[in-house]
Design a protein around this motif. Sequence first.
Motif, PDB file in Angstrom:
ATOM      1  N   HIS A 170      13.306  48.028  24.198  1.00  0.00           N
ATOM      2  CA  HIS A 170      14.419  48.247  23.160  1.00  0.00           C
ATOM      3  C   HIS A 170      13.936  49.038  22.300  1.00  0.00           C
ATOM      4  CE1 HIS A 170      18.016  47.593  20.824  1.00  0.00           C
ATOM      5  NE2 HIS A 170      17.296  47.310  19.877  1.00  0.00           N
ATOM      6  N   CYS A 175      10.743  43.724  28.711  1.00  0.00           N
ATOM      7  CA  CYS A 175       9.858  44.301  28.502  1.00  0.00           C
ATOM      8  C   CYS A 175       8.988  44.829  29.696  1.00  0.00           C
ATOM      9  CB  CYS A 175       8.644  43.562  27.680  1.00  0.00           C
ATOM     10  SG  CYS A 175       9.115  43.140  25.898  1.00  0.00           S
ATOM     11  N   ARG A 188      12.833  40.250  24.046  1.00  0.00           N
ATOM     12  CA  ARG A 188      13.432  41.387  24.779  1.00  0.00           C
ATOM     13  C   ARG A 188      12.846  41.718  26.069  1.00  0.00           C
ATOM     14  NH1 ARG A 188      17.619  43.510  21.634  1.00  0.00           N
ATOM     15  NH2 ARG A 188      16.874  43.663  19.460  1.00  0.00           N
ATOM     16  N   LYS A 240      11.130  37.012  29.443  1.00  0.00           N
ATOM     17  CA  LYS A 240      11.384  37.872  28.404  1.00  0.00           C
ATOM     18  C   LYS A 240      10.262  37.622  27.364  1.00  0.00           C
ATOM     19  CE  LYS A 240      16.198  38.979  28.279  1.00  0.00           C
ATOM     20  NZ  LYS A 240      17.607  39.140  27.679  1.00  0.00           N
ATOM     21  N   CYS A 270       8.122  46.985  24.626  1.00  0.00           N
ATOM     22  CA  CYS A 270       9.541  46.533  24.338  1.00  0.00           C
ATOM     23  C   CYS A 270      10.568  47.757  24.903  1.00  0.00           C
ATOM     24  CB  CYS A 270       9.670  46.366  22.998  1.00  0.00           C
ATOM     25  SG  CYS A 270      11.399  45.811  22.520  1.00  0.00           S
ATOM     26  N   CYS A 301       9.329  40.559  20.980  1.00  0.00           N
ATOM     27  CA  CYS A 301       8.992  41.877  20.588  1.00  0.00           C
ATOM     28  C   CYS A 301       8.587  41.443  18.903  1.00  0.00           C
ATOM     29  CB  CYS A 301       9.953  42.945  20.547  1.00  0.00           C
ATOM     30  SG  CYS A 301       9.420  44.223  19.551  1.00  0.00           S
ATOM     31  N   CYS A 361      11.199  43.745  17.022  1.00  0.00           N
ATOM     32  CA  CYS A 361      12.397  43.716  16.930  1.00  0.00           C
ATOM     33  C   CYS A 361      12.755  42.033  16.364  1.00  0.00           C
ATOM     34  CB  CYS A 361      12.906  43.616  18.186  1.00  0.00           C
ATOM     35  SG  CYS A 361      12.919  45.188  19.032  1.00  0.00           S
TER      36      CYS A 361
END
Length: 734
Positions: free
Chosen positions: A259, A368, A366, A356, A257, A359, A362
């Motif tokens: 993020h 990735c 996201r 996307k 991920c 995750c 999360c």
Amino acid sequence: MSSLRSDSRDKRVDSADEMEEDASEDEVESPGQDRSQSGNHQRDRRRNGCSRTLKGLSGLPNLGNTCYLNAPVQVLVHTPSFAGFFVDCADFIPPRLEVGNSRAITQRRMVHSLADIVYQVWDEGLKVASPHNFVRDVLDLNPDYRGLGQQDAQEFLRRTLDVLHEELQESTPFLHQRPLDASSEAQKSSSVQKKDDIYVKGELGHPHNGSLSPSQRSPENGNAESKSKETHRHEKRLHNSIVLDIFAGVLISEVKCNHCGKVSVTEEPVLDQSISIPSKKARQRLLSAHKNYRASVESEEASESQEPENQNVTCAQNSWLSFLIGMFSSVSNVNISLQDCLLQYYEPEHLTGNDKYKCEHCDQFRDCTKKLSLLKPPEVLTLHLKRFRYESLFGNNMGTKISEHIQFPIKGLDMRPFIKTSEEFKEEQENAIYDLLAVIEHRGALHGGHYIAYIRNNSDGKWFEFNDSQVNTISGADVHKLEGYMLFYKLRVPKEKEQEREDVKKLIEDEESQEERVYISRLWLLRFLHMLHPGPIDHHPFMCSHERIHIKQEDEKKLRPIPLSAWEKLLEKYKGGPILNRIEKCSQCMKDEYELMQRRDYEQRLVHEHDKTYIEPGQSWYIIDKKWLQSWLSFVHQDQLGAVPGPISNGDLLEKDGVTPKTGLDKGTHYRGVNKQVWDIFFSIYGGGPPIVRSRLDIYAPVVNPPADDGSRRSNKSARAPVRSIRSTSRSVL
């Protein structure tokens, strides 16, 4: 191929007179083949006017656009470890199981019809082998292949290996082969996964073709991290087969991920890898990013091209069909290499936009980065070049073929740069260098073409072209020019490994030795002779649950006596065991087997007495799951003696509500019908259910409420009567 069988397999028949004399006076009866099958094959040979040739150089006739089948079958037949299994380990092939009079529901038919081709090629050395039974089984099991339409060789090979795995699989403890979890997240390779298909669904399922669709990237596929951990349990039993031993590798997919940085890891079992051909722009980027790797590759290719060719073997002249098709093949000289394709396949992939990834940390979709690596290199590496491209144009799917020439190495394909280091597979990873075994070429265009197999002889390294019934020589230089569609690479055997094999063979074949003899599995010996990583010696099939030696009479042929010194040499390096120093049976197991035979006989007689092809007026049909019924038939069949079935699995036919039938179920394929008496016998012995009662033999007919005494209101536990057994006859609906 190497062999430790006592009969001579190196005899060559050179003259036409010797061929005819040998065929008439000394007919070869294939190992593992009954006399009725041998007689049928002899009649086929006389009908086709077959003669003998050098063993291993048999053609396969085209039976109506069956080149898509002939080319992959030739590769299988000439893969030493795979062909050696059928020739030297025929006793490990499970027997057929005939279910009633319908050939369409005969179990294990593919493996036996393929075995017949192997015997024709290697035992009998026919000039043109007969694949008629095999083709008939393919068409019966998969209607998609009926007719004269164009078919894909890669898809056919995947499906065939899947079916062969299911028919050859055996329940084994965890030793050298890790369990393959077919339910994990799909990825852009040809990952092995479940897929509904009439073509005999196997444990491996049918790998997907091409890259991930949006639905496959969705979170519903889940994170298989917890599942992959389960595969490390040593006590877990798995369904293993020679197919997995030879062709199965493991890829590892790491999705990070962007993020939060969490990495999800999934291990993907694969039978082959479908790799895209990079565009010129992508190739320039790859060249600049991987200069060191490309330099080593080019150095290996240069040394390879300087090796002299030995072309002293004379075969048939090049066929006119091969020449004509070659004239219309479109091959350009664009300098793209197989290594470029692999670099693109294994490079990190950025998942963004519609791609996307959700995750888990999360709990959101996201951006990735996905990285694919090779975890366990297979013994035989199968690479599929994705030459067919499909694009949507004005609402229509338009297909084109990529005909660029892809340079591929004949020797020294190094897969180590793509490996994810793992202590578990350290030895396999250190030796991940491959030499070319075979090439399947597709000549022609998208909607019309021809498949030809090019295979390297295992004994002398010479190359041969298998163009349906024609077999021709071809030079290594010409192999480089082929428009490869599928490439088959075999792990390179180091010189010390070759020497080890020769030393062990000398010990085993020394008949004058007075040394004490012990027994070793012929199947493991086959792995040792043909596979770089045979794994620990596996004698568990010859041990019982009481941890005693228990060798049945039919299993004695699966063992080979070897000198104690050879056993100690092998055991020291490969571990495993246990030692089998005598042929004996466990007394407790013999008692249990006698009781089990009594149970089988009792159940057969009981069902035979009550089973009918019709129901009495006022009675109803009881639907029963075909898979469960086959497991019971395997259990009671005298030539099969399968495991005791579990509870009746009718729930597999119904939706989650336990009442509504699933869509697409066919009578005879997914379910059968029995009368109330037979249902009561099954239910009283095995439990399970639920009862599916209909006024006619159709699962979609109106529901009939079962009588209160048919077990529908009993629990599974209370319904389990003392264990007994059951039978099917030619007149039976079973």
